[in-house]
Design a protein around this motif. Structure first.
Motif, mmCIF file in Angstrom:
data_model
loop_
_atom_site.group_PDB
_atom_site.id
_atom_site.type_symbol
_atom_site.label_atom_id
_atom_site.label_comp_id
_atom_site.label_asym_id
_atom_site.label_seq_id
_atom_site.Cartn_x
_atom_site.Cartn_y
_atom_site.Cartn_z
ATOM 1 N N GLU A 36 0.744 -1.261 0.059
ATOM 2 C CA GLU A 36 -0.100 0.090 -0.041
ATOM 3 C C GLU A 36 0.857 1.240 0.003
ATOM 4 O O GLU A 36 0.555 2.171 -0.716
ATOM 5 N N ILE A 37 1.652 1.269 0.794
ATOM 6 C CA ILE A 37 2.635 2.660 1.004
ATOM 7 C C ILE A 37 3.823 2.833 -0.243
ATOM 8 O O ILE A 37 4.294 3.916 -0.631
ATOM 9 N N ASP A 38 4.122 1.594 -0.965
ATOM 10 C CA ASP A 38 4.786 1.514 -2.119
ATOM 11 C C ASP A 38 6.164 2.424 -2.097
ATOM 12 O O ASP A 38 6.334 3.266 -2.900
ATOM 13 N N ALA A 39 6.940 2.424 -1.138
ATOM 14 C CA ALA A 39 8.091 3.009 -0.866
ATOM 15 C C ALA A 39 9.291 2.440 -1.490
ATOM 16 O O ALA A 39 9.262 1.359 -1.636
ATOM 17 N N ASP A 40 10.249 3.345 -1.871
ATOM 18 C CA ASP A 40 11.479 2.756 -2.496
ATOM 19 C C ASP A 40 12.464 2.134 -1.535
ATOM 20 O O ASP A 40 13.005 1.347 -1.962
ATOM 21 N N ILE A 41 12.327 2.775 -0.379
ATOM 22 C CA ILE A 41 13.262 2.368 0.593
ATOM 23 C C ILE A 41 12.575 2.324 1.900
ATOM 24 O O ILE A 41 11.982 3.323 2.395
ATOM 25 N N VAL A 42 12.506 1.279 2.589
ATOM 26 C CA VAL A 42 11.845 0.954 4.050
ATOM 27 C C VAL A 42 12.795 0.727 4.944
ATOM 28 O O VAL A 42 13.618 -0.414 5.054
ATOM 29 N N ALA A 43 12.820 1.077 5.975
ATOM 30 C CA ALA A 43 13.549 1.108 7.417
ATOM 31 C C ALA A 43 12.733 0.401 8.334
ATOM 32 O O ALA A 43 11.421 1.028 8.642
ATOM 33 N N LEU A 44 12.842 -1.004 8.707
ATOM 34 C CA LEU A 44 11.970 -1.687 9.517
ATOM 35 C C LEU A 44 12.665 -1.836 11.076
ATOM 36 O O LEU A 44 13.799 -1.963 11.050
ATOM 37 N N GLN A 45 11.769 -2.034 11.960
ATOM 38 C CA GLN A 45 12.337 -2.057 13.193
ATOM 39 C C GLN A 45 11.628 -3.204 13.946
ATOM 40 O O GLN A 45 10.496 -3.599 13.312
ATOM 41 N N GLU A 46 12.216 -3.872 14.908
ATOM 42 C CA GLU A 46 11.429 -4.951 15.778
ATOM 43 C C GLU A 46 11.362 -6.148 14.588
ATOM 44 O O GLU A 46 10.125 -6.598 14.501
ATOM 45 N N VAL A 47 12.245 -6.644 13.700
ATOM 46 C CA VAL A 47 12.212 -7.566 12.810
ATOM 47 C C VAL A 47 12.774 -9.002 13.495
ATOM 48 O O VAL A 47 13.936 -8.932 13.951
ATOM 49 N N VAL A 48 12.151 -10.116 13.491
ATOM 50 C CA VAL A 48 12.427 -11.350 13.795
ATOM 51 C C VAL A 48 12.912 -12.125 12.441
ATOM 52 O O VAL A 48 12.103 -12.405 11.618
ATOM 53 N N ASN A 49 14.337 -12.291 12.224
ATOM 54 C CA ASN A 49 14.557 -12.731 10.746
ATOM 55 C C ASN A 49 15.207 -14.189 11.131
ATOM 56 O O ASN A 49 16.284 -14.259 10.416
ATOM 57 N N HIS A 50 14.454 -14.989 11.538
ATOM 58 C CA HIS A 50 14.961 -16.386 11.855
ATOM 59 C C HIS A 50 14.382 -17.247 10.705
ATOM 60 O O HIS A 50 13.266 -17.555 10.450
ATOM 61 N N THR A 51 15.271 -17.889 9.580
ATOM 62 C CA THR A 51 14.894 -18.717 8.441
ATOM 63 C C THR A 51 15.185 -19.838 9.082
ATOM 64 O O THR A 51 16.079 -20.493 9.430
ATOM 65 N N VAL A 52 13.986 -20.752 8.970
ATOM 66 C CA VAL A 52 13.876 -22.097 9.214
ATOM 67 C C VAL A 52 14.231 -22.878 7.961
ATOM 68 O O VAL A 52 15.133 -24.109 7.991
ATOM 69 N N SER A 53 13.839 -22.566 6.770
ATOM 70 C CA SER A 53 14.078 -23.507 5.668
ATOM 71 C C SER A 53 13.850 -22.298 4.615
ATOM 72 O O SER A 53 13.223 -21.141 4.672
ATOM 73 N N PRO A 54 14.036 -22.518 3.225
ATOM 74 C CA PRO A 54 13.696 -21.694 2.042
ATOM 75 C C PRO A 54 11.918 -21.389 2.171
ATOM 76 O O PRO A 54 11.786 -20.415 1.500
ATOM 77 N N GLU A 55 11.323 -22.431 2.414
ATOM 78 C CA GLU A 55 10.035 -22.250 2.552
ATOM 79 C C GLU A 55 9.543 -21.531 3.562
ATOM 80 O O GLU A 55 8.192 -21.098 3.719
ATOM 81 N N GLN A 56 10.293 -21.325 4.645
ATOM 82 C CA GLN A 56 9.922 -20.527 5.715
ATOM 83 C C GLN A 56 11.182 -19.608 6.207
ATOM 84 O O GLN A 56 11.774 -19.642 7.216
ATOM 85 N N PRO A 57 11.068 -18.548 5.276
ATOM 86 C CA PRO A 57 12.226 -17.613 5.518
ATOM 87 C C PRO A 57 11.966 -16.579 6.818
ATOM 88 O O PRO A 57 10.805 -16.590 7.217
ATOM 89 N N GLY A 58 12.888 -15.907 7.266
ATOM 90 C CA GLY A 58 12.770 -14.916 8.220
ATOM 91 C C GLY A 58 11.914 -13.810 7.764
ATOM 92 O O GLY A 58 11.581 -13.639 6.430
ATOM 93 N N GLN A 59 11.517 -12.791 8.744
ATOM 94 C CA GLN A 59 10.335 -11.904 8.243
ATOM 95 C C GLN A 59 11.110 -11.172 7.368
ATOM 96 O O GLN A 59 10.349 -10.441 6.211
ATOM 97 N N ALA A 60 12.447 -10.539 7.453
ATOM 98 C CA ALA A 60 12.782 -9.607 6.510
ATOM 99 C C ALA A 60 13.015 -10.159 5.097
ATOM 100 O O ALA A 60 12.818 -9.439 4.327
ATOM 101 N N CYS A 61 13.521 -11.451 5.195
ATOM 102 C CA CYS A 61 13.620 -12.406 3.753
ATOM 103 C C CYS A 61 12.121 -12.592 3.332
ATOM 104 O O CYS A 61 12.198 -12.349 2.068
ATOM 105 N N TYR A 62 11.463 -12.546 3.999
ATOM 106 C CA TYR A 62 10.225 -13.127 3.367
ATOM 107 C C TYR A 62 9.505 -11.936 2.719
ATOM 108 O O TYR A 62 8.924 -11.634 1.586
ATOM 109 N N LEU A 63 9.553 -10.713 3.560
ATOM 110 C CA LEU A 63 9.014 -9.324 2.800
ATOM 111 C C LEU A 63 9.821 -8.913 1.341
ATOM 112 O O LEU A 63 9.339 -8.469 0.617
ATOM 113 N N ALA A 64 11.192 -9.227 1.788
ATOM 114 C CA ALA A 64 11.933 -8.759 0.429
ATOM 115 C C ALA A 64 11.677 -9.741 -0.798
ATOM 116 O O ALA A 64 11.515 -9.239 -1.890
ATOM 117 N N LYS A 65 11.438 -10.880 -0.539
ATOM 118 C CA LYS A 65 11.107 -11.756 -1.613
ATOM 119 C C LYS A 65 9.875 -11.778 -2.066
ATOM 120 O O LYS A 65 9.493 -11.476 -3.376
#
Length: 250
Positions: A36-65
């Motif tokens: 919705e916000i359609d930003a070019d650059i996004v600074a995120l705080q309070e991110v849990v980036n624990h990747t379990v597997s390629p099918e279960q990426p961490g939060q930052a990895c999931y949002l980027a992909k």
């Protein structure tokens, strides 16, 4: 040859570990807000980036992909054994990253995460994503560190600077004034009907800030209050549209 970038949109968003007001952890809901916000650059705080597997990426990895961003994650600490910290998503190439420890003894670890983003050939912007502490004395020490020659005023910084994030500065006191003496503070009152950003449904304090170099022109400042955003996190995205000055273009 691609056209020159002369405008870009940045946003700061504390996603609260993707836990919404309904207590459900839903990265997909945060992804909808970012769409919705359609930003070019996004600074995120309070991110849990624990990747379990390629099918279960961490939060930052999931949002980027999910949204087609480049991503860099800066771990601040472990949260229940999982990497936790700040992340930057960018549609532009990310050239370098640095992490600065702002932690104070016996208090929760804090950090500033710097990402240099290339807008045009030879033209970058220095992004500083911060999440400061909850005590006044802690934030004062952190603000002094931020404006030092090791971070914000480093001689190595030759491009426009944008510092944004969750500053936890409840009273708008010395911390905000110190940062505003080195950068321009995006003035909510000049662009919005309210000066407060947190908590989302009924904001009573102004925690989320954007500071920037005077060489950038702030075209607009928005607090995104869609139905999805009001539920997805306890914070709302703060969005700034910038225009490069003629002297800043490559």
């Amino acid at each position: 040859m691609s056209s020159q970038v002369d405008r870009f949109r940045v946003a700061t968003y504390n996603i609260h570990r993707c836990r919404g007001w309904d207590q459900r952890v839903m990265p997909s809901r945060i992804a909808r807000v970012l769409e919705e916000i359609d930003a070019d650059i996004v600074a995120l705080q309070e991110v849990v980036n624990h990747t379990v597997s390629p099918e279960q990426p961490g939060q930052a990895c999931y949002l980027a992909k999910k949204l087609g961003y480049e991503c860099r994650f800066g771990q601040t600490r472990q949260l229940r054994g999982k990497p936790y910290g700040n992340a930057v998503l960018s549609r532009f190439p990310i050239k370098t990253t640095k992490a600065y420890d702002l932690s104070c003894k016996r208090l929760e670890p804090r950090a500033c995460f710097q990402v240099d983003v290339e807008l045009n050939e030879g033209q970058s912007v220095h992004i500083f994503n911060v999440h400061l502490g909850t005590t006044h004395s802690e934030r004062q020490r952190q603000a002094l560190a931020l404006v030092s020659k090791q971070i914000l005023n480093s001689p190595a910084l030759v491009h426009p600077r944008v510092m944004l994030g969750d500053f936890n500065d409840w009273m708008q006191g010395p911390v905000s004034r110190l940062l505003a003496s080195h950068l321009v503070s995006a003035d909510l009152a000049a662009h919005l009907r309210r000066r407060r950003t947190y908590p989302g449904p009924l904001p009573i304090v102004h925690l989320d800030h954007i500071f920037f170099d005077a060489s950038l022109y702030l075209e607009s400042l928005k607090l995104h209050r869609s139905r999805t955003a009001l539920m997805a996190s306890d914070h709302l995205p703060l969005i700034a549209d910038f225009r490069l000055s003629a002297g800043d273009k490559s």
